[in-house]
Design an enzyme around this catalytic site. Sequence first.
Site, PDB file in Angstrom:
ATOM      1  N   ARG A 109     -33.293  -8.537   5.122  1.00 47.38           N
ATOM      2  CA  ARG A 109     -34.455  -8.682   6.009  1.00 47.38           C
ATOM      3  C   ARG A 109     -35.492  -9.648   5.477  1.00 47.38           C
ATOM      4  O   ARG A 109     -36.242 -10.244   6.254  1.00 47.38           O
ATOM      5  CB  ARG A 109     -35.057  -7.302   6.303  1.00 47.38           C
ATOM      6  CG  ARG A 109     -34.262  -6.540   7.351  1.00 47.38           C
ATOM      7  CD  ARG A 109     -34.832  -5.178   7.585  1.00 47.38           C
ATOM      8  NE  ARG A 109     -34.234  -4.182   6.725  1.00 47.38           N
ATOM      9  CZ  ARG A 109     -34.841  -3.081   6.296  1.00 47.38           C
ATOM     10  NH1 ARG A 109     -36.084  -2.842   6.639  1.00 47.38           N
ATOM     11  NH2 ARG A 109     -34.212  -2.218   5.525  1.00 47.38           N
ATOM     12  N   GLU A 119     -35.619   3.320  -1.895  1.00 42.14           N
ATOM     13  CA  GLU A 119     -36.072   4.590  -1.326  1.00 42.14           C
ATOM     14  C   GLU A 119     -34.857   5.457  -0.986  1.00 42.14           C
ATOM     15  O   GLU A 119     -34.904   6.661  -1.042  1.00 42.14           O
ATOM     16  CB  GLU A 119     -36.905   4.318  -0.054  1.00 42.14           C
ATOM     17  CG  GLU A 119     -37.672   5.515   0.451  1.00 42.14           C
ATOM     18  CD  GLU A 119     -38.409   5.257   1.754  1.00 42.14           C
ATOM     19  OE1 GLU A 119     -38.315   4.146   2.296  1.00 42.14           O
ATOM     20  OE2 GLU A 119     -39.061   6.199   2.232  1.00 42.14           O
TER      21      GLU A 119
HETATM   22  O1  PRP Z   1     -39.700  -1.091  -1.733  1.00 41.49           O
HETATM   23  P1  PRP Z   1     -38.278  -0.601  -1.692  1.00 41.49           P
HETATM   24  O2  PRP Z   1     -38.165   0.881  -1.843  1.00 41.49           O
HETATM   25  O3  PRP Z   1     -37.398  -1.326  -2.657  1.00 41.49           O
HETATM   26  O4  PRP Z   1     -37.724  -0.863  -0.227  1.00 41.49           O
HETATM   27  C1  PRP Z   1     -37.929  -2.069   0.473  1.00 41.49           C
HETATM   28  C2  PRP Z   1     -36.647  -2.804   0.678  1.00 41.49           C
HETATM   29  O5  PRP Z   1     -35.740  -2.013   1.457  1.00 41.49           O
HETATM   30  C3  PRP Z   1     -35.235  -2.798   2.527  1.00 41.49           C
HETATM   31  O6  PRP Z   1     -34.094  -3.485   2.171  1.00 41.49           O
HETATM   32  P2  PRP Z   1     -32.630  -2.848   2.103  1.00 41.49           P
HETATM   33  O7  PRP Z   1     -32.224  -2.755   0.657  1.00 41.49           O
HETATM   34  O8  PRP Z   1     -32.581  -1.601   2.931  1.00 41.49           O
HETATM   35  O9  PRP Z   1     -31.698  -3.974   2.662  1.00 41.49           O
HETATM   36  P3  PRP Z   1     -31.641  -4.890   3.976  1.00 41.49           P
HETATM   37  O10 PRP Z   1     -32.785  -5.859   3.889  1.00 41.49           O
HETATM   38  O11 PRP Z   1     -30.320  -5.567   3.775  1.00 41.49           O
HETATM   39  O12 PRP Z   1     -31.713  -4.019   5.211  1.00 41.49           O
HETATM   40  C4  PRP Z   1     -36.365  -3.756   2.826  1.00 41.49           C
HETATM   41  O13 PRP Z   1     -35.896  -4.890   3.529  1.00 41.49           O
HETATM   42  C5  PRP Z   1     -36.887  -4.091   1.464  1.00 41.49           C
HETATM   43  O14 PRP Z   1     -36.178  -5.154   0.849  1.00 41.49           O
HETATM   44  N1  ADE Z   2     -39.024   3.381   5.444  1.00 41.23           N
HETATM   45  C1  ADE Z   2     -38.500   2.151   5.516  1.00 41.23           C
HETATM   46  N2  ADE Z   2     -38.478   1.478   6.683  1.00 41.23           N
HETATM   47  C2  ADE Z   2     -37.929   0.244   6.757  1.00 41.23           C
HETATM   48  N3  ADE Z   2     -37.395  -0.382   5.722  1.00 41.23           N
HETATM   49  C3  ADE Z   2     -37.395   0.259   4.542  1.00 41.23           C
HETATM   50  N4  ADE Z   2     -36.939  -0.115   3.332  1.00 41.23           N
HETATM   51  C4  ADE Z   2     -37.172   0.899   2.474  1.00 41.23           C
HETATM   52  N5  ADE Z   2     -37.777   1.909   3.085  1.00 41.23           N
HETATM   53  C5  ADE Z   2     -37.927   1.535   4.386  1.00 41.23           C
END
Ligand code: PRP
Ligand code: ADE
Length: 176
Positions: free
Chosen positions: A64, A101
């Site tokens: 993302r 998370e």
């Molecule tokens: O602050 P944090 O607890 O580390 O969470 C935030 C991260 O989680 C999500 O990515 P995700 O790893 O779900 O991957 P994606 O972008 O491929 O959906 C989001 O895009 C952030 O990069």
């Molecule tokens: N609560 C949340 N919503 C969307 N993206 C996330 N990445 C980690 N935690 C998330």
Amino acid sequence: MTAPATIDLREYIRNIPDFPKPGIQFKDITPLLASPEAFRSAIEQLAAHFRGRGVEVIAAAEARGFIFGAPLAMQMGAGFVPIRKPGKLPYATIAQEYQLEYGSDRLEVHSDALGRGRRVLLLDDVLATGGTMKACIDLVHSAGAELVACAFVIELSFLEGRARLTPPEVFSLITY
Ligand SMILES: O=P(O)(O)OC[C@H]1O[C@H](OP(=O)(O)OP(=O)(O)O)[C@H](O)[C@@H]1O
Ligand SMILES: Nc1ncnc2[nH]cnc12
């Protein structure tokens, strides 16, 4: 064309309870992406905040982070560096493990991508626990680059991710 200053980005974020696991309040950015006005406004607000700060590189984590990082780089006249999940980058990499998370993972960047002393802005869609951004910060430091700031579209302040981060600045467009 400049987006209307009055646009409220919160109206374009959808809350999905219990995704991808029970207890998680998932902030869905897809309505924002689907709106040309809201998407443009988010990019323009980020660019306006960091313009004049000598940012040379926008670096963002898969997946993302890429969605916002690439247009921000174009808007700011900066380069874009992808930070990717394991095994995706073809050249030599440096790597960092991190906790999410809802799980754990590892991020990689090309060993020559950030460059010693280059001024880097790290960007992501969401700051939750801060694990992903902490790993990105560690990669910037390992590469010997200069971190200008960490920027987010959304900050989940109740998870206190900001406390794990020690860049010169942490900036978010929307805080819950
Ligand atoms: O602050 P944090 O607890 O580390 O969470 C935030 C991260 O989680 C999500 O990515 P995700 O790893 O779900 O991957 P994606 O972008 O491929 O959906 C989001 O895009 C952030 O990069
Ligand atoms: N609560 C949340 N919503 C969307 N993206 C996330 N990445 C980690 N935690 C998330």
